[in-house]
Motif scaffolding. Sequence first.
Motif, PDB file in Angstrom:
ATOM      1  N   THR A 165       0.836  -1.231   0.020  1.00 54.96           N
ATOM      2  CA  THR A 165       0.063  -0.039   0.100  1.00 54.96           C
ATOM      3  C   THR A 165       0.860   1.304  -0.099  1.00 54.96           C
ATOM      4  O   THR A 165       0.560   2.141  -0.783  1.00 54.96           O
ATOM      5  CB  THR A 165      -0.790  -0.229   1.293  1.00 54.96           C
ATOM      6  N   ASN A 248     -10.603  -7.324   3.864  1.00 59.37           N
ATOM      7  CA  ASN A 248     -11.033  -6.110   3.335  1.00 59.37           C
ATOM      8  C   ASN A 248      -9.901  -5.293   2.854  1.00 59.37           C
ATOM      9  O   ASN A 248      -9.708  -4.495   1.997  1.00 59.37           O
ATOM     10  CB  ASN A 248     -11.639  -5.534   4.417  1.00 59.37           C
ATOM     11  N   ARG A 249      -8.676  -5.320   3.517  1.00 57.79           N
ATOM     12  CA  ARG A 249      -7.657  -4.388   3.277  1.00 57.79           C
ATOM     13  C   ARG A 249      -7.048  -4.688   1.888  1.00 57.79           C
ATOM     14  O   ARG A 249      -6.684  -4.079   0.955  1.00 57.79           O
ATOM     15  CB  ARG A 249      -6.327  -4.856   4.175  1.00 57.79           C
ATOM     16  N   LEU A 252      -9.309  -3.096  -0.473  1.00 62.99           N
ATOM     17  CA  LEU A 252      -9.130  -1.910  -0.494  1.00 62.99           C
ATOM     18  C   LEU A 252      -7.609  -1.622  -1.614  1.00 62.99           C
ATOM     19  O   LEU A 252      -7.650  -0.548  -2.240  1.00 62.99           O
ATOM     20  CB  LEU A 252      -8.983  -1.272   0.868  1.00 62.99           C
ATOM     21  N   ASP A 255      -8.268  -2.192  -5.228  1.00 67.71           N
ATOM     22  CA  ASP A 255      -9.190  -0.928  -5.676  1.00 67.71           C
ATOM     23  C   ASP A 255      -8.183   0.182  -5.911  1.00 67.71           C
ATOM     24  O   ASP A 255      -7.973   0.912  -6.874  1.00 67.71           O
ATOM     25  CB  ASP A 255     -10.519  -0.860  -5.039  1.00 67.71           C
ATOM     26  N   THR A 256      -7.450   0.512  -4.992  1.00 66.40           N
ATOM     27  CA  THR A 256      -6.560   1.523  -4.789  1.00 66.40           C
ATOM     28  C   THR A 256      -5.471   1.351  -6.035  1.00 66.40           C
ATOM     29  O   THR A 256      -5.236   2.565  -6.821  1.00 66.40           O
ATOM     30  CB  THR A 256      -5.722   1.775  -3.592  1.00 66.40           C
TER      31      THR A 256
END
Length: 329
Positions: A165, A248-249, A252, A255-256
């Motif tokens: 991330t 969930n991460r 995310l 998607d990011t």
Amino acid sequence: MQQTVPGNAMHYAYVTDGNRLVRMEGDRDLRDAEWIDLVQPSDREMALLREMGVAVPTLAEMEEIELSNRLYRENGLDYMTAVLPGERSSGENGALPVTFILSDRRLVTVRHHSPRPFLTFPTRAERSTLGCGTPDRLFSGLLEEIIARLADILEGSGRVLDATTASVFERRNTSAASDRLQAALRDVGREAETMARVRLGLLTIERILAFYTAVIEDRPEAKRMRPAIRAQMRDVQALEVHADFLGNRVSLAVDTTLGMINLQQNNTVRILSVIAALFLPPTLIASIYGMNFAHMPELDKPWGYAWALLLMALTTGGTYLFLRWKNWL
């Protein structure tokens, strides 16, 4: 009758020495073993276990997903199957079923790959909560090691997601950013697969613990084992919640990353569109003077060529200023 297996057989046998596990070497009498760990058992090994009253399931039987095929009691033996991540014989990581066959005399495990807890537990069995003095305590300690290993895998996946991330939002030049985003997608996809295996392992272990809680009542150590089972059940449920959070991460992060890739592509398309817009007026002027009409007054003038170039430069500069005025650049 003494049950022995040739030295090259794919199995490991252990006895307890005080509160320690000791591996049996050489020609071994399997009737004395308190834990027999079968790895891709051969027909010879399965026949020997049948003579000892233990029916070893085949891989096809272990892969059946019905609860009646994974959790059952037969001839006084409890059969419990979990799907655990580990290394296959080919060297690839995967998730395969592992069957625990528990009686009041011994624990038999059947596996066709190498989950790490089966390699580490024999050296530190005495450090488990209840030790390894009986088959039930062996089983509980092995489950404890497996749960700890699954927790370590989730922790590692969390660290990879943190690094991935952070790399997605890092500012670099366009070519490096493109490579970084593609690598991020691969890393996230790999961790998503890892967490899916861990989640499946936790689910099957939770079912094993529920089944074991129901069948432990007739065992002499039931009173001592219940608190350990409840603690392991709480650990599994907590890890399931953490696995859902990491899932969930992952969503995310995907998607990011895809959003950043889309932004990068949009920026590239915008640059190409601006370049096309800048050269559109000069192209129009060049097309006009290339129509080859007989009467075009500028064609026979000495300043005609300079006039066309100046007109192209002025229209290009005007287009550029207009785009800057609109904040499209």
